[in-house]
Design a protein around this motif. Structure first.
Motif, PDB file in Angstrom:
ATOM      1  N   LYS A  81       0.847  -1.180   0.000  1.00 58.83           N
ATOM      2  CA  LYS A  81       0.000   0.000   0.000  1.00 58.83           C
ATOM      3  C   LYS A  81       0.887   1.234   0.000  1.00 58.83           C
ATOM      4  O   LYS A  81       2.053   1.180   0.407  1.00 58.83           O
ATOM      5  N   LYS A  82       0.302   2.359  -0.390  1.00 60.23           N
ATOM      6  CA  LYS A  82       1.036   3.612  -0.393  1.00 60.23           C
ATOM      7  C   LYS A  82       0.998   4.226   0.998  1.00 60.23           C
ATOM      8  O   LYS A  82      -0.066   4.360   1.610  1.00 60.23           O
ATOM      9  N   ALA A  83       2.156   4.606   1.506  1.00 57.40           N
ATOM     10  CA  ALA A  83       2.251   5.210   2.826  1.00 57.40           C
ATOM     11  C   ALA A  83       2.080   6.722   2.732  1.00 57.40           C
ATOM     12  O   ALA A  83       2.593   7.372   1.815  1.00 57.40           O
ATOM     13  N   VAL A  84       1.360   7.279   3.689  1.00 58.50           N
ATOM     14  CA  VAL A  84       1.221   8.734   3.771  1.00 58.50           C
ATOM     15  C   VAL A  84       2.052   9.300   4.904  1.00 58.50           C
ATOM     16  O   VAL A  84       2.280  10.510   4.978  1.00 58.50           O
ATOM     17  N   HIS A  85       2.520   8.426   5.797  1.00 62.43           N
ATOM     18  CA  HIS A  85       3.319   8.894   6.922  1.00 62.43           C
ATOM     19  C   HIS A  85       4.242   7.763   7.390  1.00 62.43           C
ATOM     20  O   HIS A  85       3.835   6.600   7.438  1.00 62.43           O
TER      21      HIS A  85
ATOM     22  N   ASN B 204      13.206  14.835  14.193  1.00 62.41           N
ATOM     23  CA  ASN B 204      13.693  14.278  12.922  1.00 62.41           C
ATOM     24  C   ASN B 204      13.285  12.819  12.753  1.00 62.41           C
ATOM     25  O   ASN B 204      13.935  12.063  12.054  1.00 62.41           O
ATOM     26  N   ASN B 205      12.185  12.437  13.404  1.00 61.16           N
ATOM     27  CA  ASN B 205      11.773  11.034  13.417  1.00 61.16           C
ATOM     28  C   ASN B 205      10.588  10.732  12.513  1.00 61.16           C
ATOM     29  O   ASN B 205      10.017   9.651  12.620  1.00 61.16           O
ATOM     30  N   SER B 206      10.192  11.667  11.658  1.00 60.16           N
ATOM     31  CA  SER B 206       9.017  11.394  10.843  1.00 60.16           C
ATOM     32  C   SER B 206       9.200  11.890   9.416  1.00 60.16           C
ATOM     33  O   SER B 206      10.045  12.753   9.131  1.00 60.16           O
ATOM     34  N   TRP B 207       8.380  11.310   8.541  1.00 61.54           N
ATOM     35  CA  TRP B 207       8.332  11.714   7.135  1.00 61.54           C
ATOM     36  C   TRP B 207       6.878  11.666   6.680  1.00 61.54           C
ATOM     37  O   TRP B 207       6.168  10.702   7.021  1.00 61.54           O
ATOM     38  N   PRO B 208       6.411  12.676   5.938  1.00 58.06           N
ATOM     39  CA  PRO B 208       7.125  13.915   5.591  1.00 58.06           C
ATOM     40  C   PRO B 208       7.389  14.749   6.844  1.00 58.06           C
ATOM     41  O   PRO B 208       6.697  14.620   7.849  1.00 58.06           O
ATOM     42  N   ALA B 209       8.387  15.613   6.755  1.00 60.97           N
ATOM     43  CA  ALA B 209       8.680  16.494   7.875  1.00 60.97           C
ATOM     44  C   ALA B 209       7.472  17.394   8.134  1.00 60.97           C
ATOM     45  O   ALA B 209       6.634  17.624   7.259  1.00 60.97           O
ATOM     46  N   LYS B 210       7.383  17.880   9.372  1.00 56.75           N
ATOM     47  CA  LYS B 210       6.240  18.702   9.767  1.00 56.75           C
ATOM     48  C   LYS B 210       6.070  19.870   8.806  1.00 56.75           C
ATOM     49  O   LYS B 210       7.020  20.614   8.533  1.00 56.75           O
ATOM     50  N   GLY B 211       4.852  20.033   8.260  1.00 52.68           N
ATOM     51  CA  GLY B 211       4.556  21.115   7.342  1.00 52.68           C
ATOM     52  C   GLY B 211       4.880  20.820   5.902  1.00 52.68           C
ATOM     53  O   GLY B 211       4.589  21.622   5.011  1.00 52.68           O
ATOM     54  N   ALA B 212       5.496  19.644   5.623  1.00 49.61           N
ATOM     55  CA  ALA B 212       5.846  19.278   4.251  1.00 49.61           C
ATOM     56  C   ALA B 212       4.894  18.203   3.754  1.00 49.61           C
ATOM     57  O   ALA B 212       4.170  17.569   4.522  1.00 49.61           O
ATOM     58  N   SER B 213       4.903  17.984   2.472  1.00 49.15           N
ATOM     59  CA  SER B 213       4.091  16.928   1.869  1.00 49.15           C
ATOM     60  C   SER B 213       4.995  15.962   1.139  1.00 49.15           C
ATOM     61  O   SER B 213       6.101  16.318   0.718  1.00 49.15           O
TER      62      SER B 213
END
Length: 807
Positions: free
Chosen positions: A746-750, A766-775
């Motif tokens: 499946k496609k991941a959104v986070h 720095n533990n997440s993607w996309p970074a906060k405020g980014a897509s």
């Protein structure tokens, strides 16, 4: 020819390799290059002396095996029952013993789970995609223990930890006592061409038959020693094994039309061979040339009819550390005797018709040359048998080894295929000495068997033919590796599981270092005496690196600590962050880029190890330049080269004039022989199978410095989640950064690192993607199609022999 599918990805390869040299002190004006090794080496004691010899109280354990097994070919199943007698020769009281279950490495549940970093390159095999998905399920492979009892039939308690099994003893095993236990087990036999590994089967689609190489196939005792207690390190597939010596009695029941070759001597040839085959076996006992016990015609005929009956072959082997065997109806089997200090050794080869044009004229004679030459430089070969089995592989066991080398269908072969075959036979047969007899711990120190063996392999190749293109030994052969940036180098004294450039580090650099000692620093006379003394002292024992270093100095009168320090030890070089994510999805309409695939080969490319052709080289080989060893060997009138003594070994390439061929301006060797490797598209059904594949390449950096597991949570478009935990060993080859490929359907959104806050990460920003405020960026696309790849060791493409025949 084996067909392998590739995913060609429109993404660049990523990777970084970093290492540290803990032995250099840049802040000191006084270097330590000529200091004694001192406390780096273990303190001498009554078990191991300061001279490098076994001490007056040296001891080692023993394990005897009585094994009965049955090969179920239609169901690809091996069933076994073994009775083991374990002798406690140590001064210690034991309350448990450890066994190795190497077949568990094929299991998705009980494997060692030492994962490696991975990245999205230009291509990846479809089997890799399948394995990424299979790793999330139980694939049914690995040892299944049905029954474990003592000698009286009383059940014993045991615990399986991945590839290791602990048996809890019903009573303490005191020094001098022995313990007998019985074990029943089964396992599914894996396809070596798919799973890799030492043992398994190879399927031949043209005739519908299989060749079984049964290696590391039975539960077997770990080593308990004076220097580390139990050697129960997990088997990851790379570091091979440490084993206890003992006697074997093995009965193997197989289809009646199979031929078995195995460790030791067969006890019932009159019952399993035809009258004609038995007569040829008796003839071979005194033959001057190899005699076919099972002929080419008999093997071809057996391929056509698969017997439903069975036969039981019985083998015995004394004072060996392991037992391996090969079984197939495809085998041609030839044999001839060689003599080592007056003792007869039956040299034998087993091979299918696909290898006949190479193995029939060369293999058994090379086996004989190898055991005689190794005996000259170490100890006299002590066993009654030495065998080479063609199995599109390269692996060794007592008295038997599995090698590669197959011809084209017309019987011709490239020079690189021939040289590769000769090299791998010499290398694997040579392993009888290191580590099957001089029994070092391969799982801890790969270089102690591969490096020492590669060195004597070099000496043996040099004495096979003065123009043999040896690639391990001459100092020039290691220069390119040592020119690499220091953050890509590791000390030879590195555990086998943690080496990046495995081939040059564990094979070529140790071999080259020993040859520099022999030819330049110590001289042949001093070196040869000391090296033979090491082999004599530690034959049928368990040596450690300090035992080699100390013996070489003790027997030669040379202080070599500066050399060990520089050549073997020397080299100069939890906040986990998601630094980047690359996302790729399958595009059935994309045009695939030209060029080859992606994936490593054992041995580190051009620097050593094993690939297609001799040690990873895909080029035809020419007369090697005159190095110091070749010059001195020619000048020594006492040396008779094998190709002079037996001119039947002088084939087309021995006489071949390469002067008219174009040469590479750098390597000075002819342009490579090339064959067609054209890609072909996937079918509609195959495209549908991979239509929903999402690949995520995530780059992590260890900003804090503390290595910890990497825990990644994927959140998908439909709100569902999936978590993957990567053990901390992922950092073992690079403690600062690692890139890893993940597969989802499946496609991941986070993507979230350490979602349950398990690792005490000090900076969660720095533990997440996309970074906060980014897509998330739009994914890249990859195309998928099939490419053709030759079976390892198979001669491919147009070669000079074919051209000469046409002319």
């Amino acid at each position: 020819m084996r067909r392998v599918s590739y995913l060609f990805l429109l993404l660049a390869c990523m990777g970084s390799i970093q290492a540290q040299d803990i032995h250099n002190n840049p802040g000191s004006n006084h270097g330590n290059k000529f200091e004694q090794l001192g406390t780096i080496l273990p303190t001498p004691n009554e078990f191991r002396t300061a001279s490098g010899a076994p001490g007056p109280k040296y001891w080692q354990q023993r394990a005897d095996y009585n094994i009965k097994c049955e090969l179920d070919e239609p169901n690809l199943l091996l069933k076994g029952s073994e009775t083991v007698t374990y002798y406690n020769n140590s001064p210690d009281v034991l309350t448990y013993i450890w066994l190795q279950l190497d077949e568990n490495q094929h299991s998705t549940v009980n494997n060692a789970n030492y994962q490696d970093a991975s990245s999205l390159g230009r291509g990846v095999t479809t089997s890799t995609i399948d394995r990424l998905e299979e790793a999330k399920t139980d694939n049914g492979y690995g040892d299944i223990i049905h029954k474990l009892t003592d000698a009286n039939g009383k059940a014993l308690s045991y615990t399986i930890n991945k590839t290791m099994m602990r048996i809890d003893l019903p009573a303490a095993l005191k020094p001098g006592q022995q313990f007998i236990f019985k074990l029943d087990w089964t396992y599914k036999i894996s396809n070596r061409q798919t799973f890799g590994g030492r043992g398994g089967y190879e399927y031949f689609p043209e005739d519908g038959n299989m060749e079984f190489t049964m290696a590391q196939w039975y539960p077997r005792l770990c080593v308990y020693s004076d220097f580390q207690g139990w050697q129960n390190h997990q088997f990851t597939g790379r570091g091979e094994f440490a084993l206890t010596f003992g006697n074997f009695n093995v009965q193997m029941t197989v289809p009646a039309d199979h031929v078995i070759l195995g460790t030791g001597q067969c006890q019932n040839y009159p019952q399993v061979l035809s009258a004609a085959q038995l007569a040829r076996w008796n003839q071979a006992q005194t033959a001057k040339e190899p005699v076919e016990i099972v002929t080419l015609a008999e093997a071809k005929n057996a391929e056509k009819q698969k017997s439903t009956k069975t036969k039981t072959w019985v083998f015995k082997a004394e004072n060996v550390r392991d037992f391996a065997w090969a079984s197939s109806r495809k085998f041609i089997w030839d044999a001839m005797p060689a003599y080592v200090e007056g003792k007869k050794v039956m040299c034998m080869s087993g091979y299918s018709k696909e290898a006949y044009g190479l193995y029939r004229p060369f293999s058994t004679k090379v086996v004989a040359h190898t055991i005689k030459t190794y005996s000259k430089f170490s100890i006299p070969f002590p066993y009654p048998v030495a065998q080479s089995i063609e199995a599109s592989n390269g692996m060794e066991y007592p008295m038997i080894c599995f090698n590669y080398g197959r011809t084209e269908k017309d019987g011709t072969y490239s020079e690189s295929t021939k040289i590769g075959m000769l090299g791998v036979i010499i290398h694997e047969v040579g392993h009888n000495f290191f580590p099957m007899i001089v029994n070092s711990d391969e799982r801890q120190w790969t270089w102690m068997d591969e490096g020492l063996n590669s060195f004597v392999e070099y000496l043996t190749e040099e004495l096979y033919d003065n123009k043999y293109p040896s690639r391990k030994g001459s100092a020039s052969t290691i220069a390119d590796y040592m020119r690499l940036p220091k953050d890509q180098l590791e000390p030879i004294m590195t555990n086998s599981e943690n080496i990046v450039n495995f081939g040059p580090n564990a094979y070529t650099k140790p071999a080259t270092g020993l040859n520099i000692l022999r030819e330049t620093i110590m001289g042949r006379k001093l070196f040869d005496y000391a090296f033979k003394e090491y082999a004599r002292r530690w034959a049928f024992k368990h040596p450690e690196p300090a035992d080699l270093f100390r013996t070489m100095e003790d027997a030669s009168g040379e202080d070599l600590d500066w050399f060990w320090r520089g050549w073997f030890y020397g080299i100069d070089p939890c906040d986990i962050s998601i630094d980047s994510v690359k996302h790729a999805v399958y595009d059935a309409n994309a045009t695939a880029p030209a060029g080859g695939g992606f994936g490593g080969r054992r041995g580190g490319g051009n620097f050593g190890g094993f690939g297609n052709g001799p040690r990873g080289m895909d080029k035809p080989l020419i007369n090697s330049f005159d190095d110091i060893s070749k010059i001195r060997n020619r000048e020594d009138k006492n040396i008779v080269f094998a190709t002079d003594a037996d001119q039947s070994l002088r084939d087309f390439y021995w006489r071949y004039d390469r002067g008219i061929e174009p040469y590479d301006s750098i390597t000075k060797i002819p342009a490579p022989e090339r064959g067609a490797n054209a890609p072909e598209p996937l079918s509609a059904e195959e495209k549908a199978k991979y239509a929903d594949v999402n690949l995520y390449e995530i780059h992590f950096s260890n900003k804090g410095g503390l290595v910890m597991p990497i825990i990644v949570e994927f959140t998908f478009e439909d709100g569902t989640k999936e978590t993957e935990k990567i053990p901390a060993q992922i950092w073992r080859k690079n403690e600062n950064a690692v890139t890893k490929v993940f597969l989802t359907r499946k496609k991941a959104v986070h993507i979230q690192l350490d979602p349950m806050k398990e690792t005490a990460d000090i900076d969660e920003s720095n533990n997440s993607w996309p970074a906060k405020g980014a897509s998330a960026a739009e994914p890249s696309h990859f195309s998928l199609f099939k490419a053709r790849m030759a079976v390892r060791g198979q001669s491919t493409g147009v070669n000079p022999m074919q051209n000469a025949q046409k002319k």
